[in-house]
Design an enzyme around this catalytic site. Structure first.
Site, PDB file in Angstrom:
ATOM      1  CE  LYS A 114      -3.502  -3.959   8.347  1.00 21.40           C
ATOM      2  NZ  LYS A 114      -2.360  -3.685   7.469  1.00 21.40           N
TER       3      LYS A 114
ATOM      4  CB  CYS B  34      -1.012   0.009   1.140  1.00 25.51           C
ATOM      5  SG  CYS B  34      -0.278  -0.061   2.780  1.00 25.51           S
TER       6      CYS B  34
ATOM      7  CE  LYS C 268      -2.036  -2.659  11.827  1.00 27.80           C
ATOM      8  NZ  LYS C 268      -1.492  -2.589  10.515  1.00 27.80           N
TER       9      LYS C 268
ATOM     10  NE  ARG D 251      -5.125   3.070   6.266  1.00 30.87           N
ATOM     11  CZ  ARG D 251      -6.333   2.538   6.253  1.00 30.87           C
ATOM     12  NH1 ARG D 251      -7.370   3.308   5.966  1.00 30.87           N
ATOM     13  NH2 ARG D 251      -6.504   1.270   6.501  1.00 30.87           N
TER      14      ARG D 251
HETATM   15  C1  PBG Z   1       0.242  -1.624   5.829  1.00 31.20           C
HETATM   16  C2  PBG Z   1       0.083  -1.355   7.266  1.00 31.20           C
HETATM   17  C3  PBG Z   1      -0.794  -0.472   7.925  1.00 31.20           C
HETATM   18  C4  PBG Z   1      -0.447  -0.498   9.279  1.00 31.20           C
HETATM   19  C5  PBG Z   1       0.577  -1.418   9.413  1.00 31.20           C
HETATM   20  N1  PBG Z   1       0.865  -1.949   8.162  1.00 31.20           N
HETATM   21  C6  PBG Z   1      -1.822   0.439   7.373  1.00 31.20           C
HETATM   22  C7  PBG Z   1      -3.077  -0.084   6.828  1.00 31.20           C
HETATM   23  O1  PBG Z   1      -3.338  -1.283   6.776  1.00 31.20           O
HETATM   24  O2  PBG Z   1      -3.841   0.762   6.371  1.00 31.20           O
HETATM   25  C8  PBG Z   1      -1.065   0.335  10.366  1.00 31.20           C
HETATM   26  C9  PBG Z   1      -0.182   0.581  11.536  1.00 31.20           C
HETATM   27  C10 PBG Z   1      -0.617   1.693  12.437  1.00 31.20           C
HETATM   28  O3  PBG Z   1      -1.706   2.270  12.309  1.00 31.20           O
HETATM   29  O4  PBG Z   1       0.175   2.009  13.336  1.00 31.20           O
HETATM   30  N2  PBG Z   1      -0.810  -2.276   5.223  1.00 31.20           N
END
Ligand code: PBG
Length: 327
Positions: A194, A121, A247, A204
């Protein structure tokens, strides 16, 4: 009073409270997330995450030195490339930002443990976590891209890879790619559980990885679901994950406990950007005491069954643990 059972007996002496404590914490269980962007001489505060810094590969050693001094031994690297494209090809370039950061960091701090977040991403022009087919992320077309990214991280020195994309089958795809090239000893920490979460907002902003259209609910989990978490974790166990993750953390402790009870793998909790930013801003507004709240949140995450905590408070928590603020 004829009271034989008095729970307060075990609470009134601080030494005794320490003795009967059910959850013990150690800095060894902390992982510190660090953002590295392409370029040189970068050392910038991240506005959405007060106290966190974006480095470039050449300045990363400053950040590593700070964490090592604080007593934190493991980190999770996130890369922010200069150029993005449809497929996110900067994710697997030999001289990509994470690959450069790994080489620079490992050389100066070989004793630290380098984990990389494996996702597309931050690298795709559309901000989604994989290759698109129309407006949809194409699961199976994304797997080889993730495997290639993970392999390039390991070849640049990563000690462990952590896929966070939520594509089905990615742990198996990454395991096969690593094994084929002789990296069968490199563990995979799967972001197994997740959720699609508003708690990722500040991240982001920090990583410039917000989706350009739509959201991530087509691949990340629905926060109404708990049984599904056990199913997701089970699939990753079967695919060869070495460690599991739940998460976000704070609002998902029931999920943590469910996964803990269902599987014996080491379990990590990611206390995400929004959790950190909420404590920071409430403390800045004078509403809560920062250290007390950060310590309590961390201890409660471990109590719910996590063995490992990924947190932007890692350095501070290591200090608070040493001072005995939390056990
Ligand atoms: C990548 C990723 C994200 C996070 C960790 N790896 C962002 C998402 O999935 O949008 C979020 C970590 C955080 O908010 O501290 N995909």
């Amino acid at each position: 009073m004829n009271l034989f059972i008095r729970p307060r007996r075990l609470r009134e002496n601080p030494v005794l409270r320490g003795m009967v404590r059910e959850t013990r914490l150690s800095p060894d269980a902390l992982i510190y997330p660090i953002f590295v962007r392409e370029g040189a001489g970068v050392r910038e505060e991240i506005p959405s995450l007060p106290g966190q810094v974006r480095y470039s590969p050449d300045t990363l050693p400053y950040g590593l030195e700070e964490m090592a001094r604080a007593g934190v031994k493991s980190l999770m690297l996130f890369g922010i490339p200069e150029k993005k494209d449809e497929l996110g090809s900067a994710a697997w370039q030999e001289d990509g930002v994470v690959q450069q950061a790994l080489r620079a960091g490992k050389e100066r701090f070989p004793e630290l443990y380098f984990i990389t977040d494996v996702c597309l991403c931050e690298y795709t022009s559309h901000g989604h976590c994989g290759a698109l087919c129309g407006q949809r992320v194409d699961n199976d077309a994304t797997l080889p891209l993730l495997a290639r990214t993970a392999l390039s991280h390991v070849e640049a020195g990563a000690d462990m890879v952590a896929p966070s994309d939520m594509m089905d089958g990615r742990v198996a795809a990454i395991r096969a790619a690593l094994d084929e090239k002789g990296h069968s000893g490199t563990p995979i920490l799967s972001y197994a559980v997740k959720y699609a979460s508003a708690f990722y907002g500040p991240f982001r902003e920090a990583a410039s990885s917000a989706p350009a259209f739509g959201d991530r609910r087509g691949y990340q989990m629905d926060y109404h679901n708990r049984r599904e978490a056990v199913k997701e974790a089970g699939l990753d166990v079967a695919e060869g994950a070495d460690l599991l993750m739940v998460k976000p953390a704070m609002a998902y402790l029931d999920v943590m406990l469910a996964v803990r009870e269902a599987y014996d793998l080491p379990l990590a909790a990611y206390s995400v950007s929004g959790e950190y930013a909420m404590i920071k801003s409430a403390a800045a507004a004078g509403l809560v005491e920062e250290a007390a709240l950060a310590c309590e949140s961390a201890a409660c995450i471990f109590r719910a069954g996590a063995d490992i905590l990924i947190t932007y408070y890692a350095k501070e928590l290591a200090g608070w643990m040493r001072e005995g603020r939390i056990g």
